[in-house]
Design a protein around this motif. Structure first.
Motif, PDB file in Angstrom:
ATOM      1  N   ASN A  64       1.076  -1.529  -0.048  1.00  9.50           N
ATOM      2  CA  ASN A  64       0.016  -0.081   0.520  1.00  9.50           C
ATOM      3  C   ASN A  64       0.344   1.713   0.193  1.00  9.50           C
ATOM      4  OD1 ASN A  64      -2.378   1.039  -0.426  1.00  9.50           O
ATOM      5  ND2 ASN A  64      -2.804   1.224   1.958  1.00  9.50           N
ATOM      6  N   LYS A  65       2.242   1.008  -0.065  1.00  9.06           N
ATOM      7  CA  LYS A  65       3.042   2.007   0.043  1.00  9.06           C
ATOM      8  C   LYS A  65       3.630   1.896  -1.484  1.00  9.06           C
ATOM      9  CE  LYS A  65       2.318   3.177   4.622  1.00  9.06           C
ATOM     10  NZ  LYS A  65       1.750   3.524   4.920  1.00  9.06           N
ATOM     11  N   LEU A  70      -1.322   5.544  -2.916  1.00  6.35           N
ATOM     12  CA  LEU A  70      -2.601   6.370  -2.636  1.00  6.35           C
ATOM     13  C   LEU A  70      -3.004   7.632  -2.660  1.00  6.35           C
ATOM     14  CD1 LEU A  70      -1.782   8.490   0.613  1.00  6.35           C
ATOM     15  CD2 LEU A  70      -0.663  10.379  -1.471  1.00  6.35           C
TER      16      LEU A  70
END
Length: 194
Positions: A64-65, A70
């Protein structure tokens, strides 16, 4: 659509950024006052396994990074048939991240799993070299009974970080092509086996 692979090491295609490696020590807990190097995620598991909670944590803390996460850009994650990868909660977490999961059929890991195709061997070779250098340096300690003591967890974590950093991005990119995974939508790389 972006493509990547893993449970533990991977790369986001079309960027020059490798995501951090995750290392799981076979122990109940990590030492409380030990500092681990930045750029590596360290966990403990009694059996040294990646389980459902560890996979969800990986999705949240690592996947998710990735670049584009984002903004919830659609992505594809390619991984093996490990039973945890097929659990509903894991699939739901990935779906909420706009990630399509692709599971490599059994027996094809050596052909389609990126890490097995190219970077695993040089990565492991680098780790073995660091361990050998540590052994020869005189830093290895022995117990009262004369048995070799294992290196400290933070040192092993540093070796993992250093070995991962030393893997060139080009090697990972080549792995994608060798596994016939491409972002080119016009089909020009569909048969590009290197």
């Amino acid at each position: 659509m972006k493509k990547s692979i893993l449970p533990w090491f991977y790369r986001v295609w079309q960027t020059d950024q490798k995501l951090p490696p995750v290392f799981i020590f076979k122990r109940k807990n990590l030492p409380k006052n030990m500092k681990f190097p930045a750029g590596v995620i360290v966990r403990a598991h009694e059996k040294g396994w990646m389980d459902e909670s560890g996979t969800i944590e990986w999705l949240e803390k690592v996947w998710n990074k990735r670049p584009g996460a984002l903004f919830k850009k659609p992505a594809m994650l390619v991984w093996d048939m490990f039973r945890v990868h097929k659990m509903n909660e894991v699939k739901n977490v990935a779906k909420n991240m706009k990630t399509t999961l692709a599971v490599i059929p059994g027996g094809l890991t050596s052909v389609l799993q990126l890490l097995d195709v190219c970077p695993n061997k040089p990565f492991k070779d680098r780790l073995c070299k660091m361990w050998s250098e540590w052994m020869c340096s005189g830093m290895a300690k022995v117990t009262k009974g004369g048995n070799l003591m294992k290196p400290e967890s933070n040192l092993v974590s540093q070796w993992i970080k250093d070995a991962w950093v030393s893997i060139p991005s080009e090697m990972i990119e080549k792995s994608f092509r060798k596994c016939c995974m491409s972002n080119v939508l016009n089909g020009s790389e569909d048969d590009a086996i290197i």
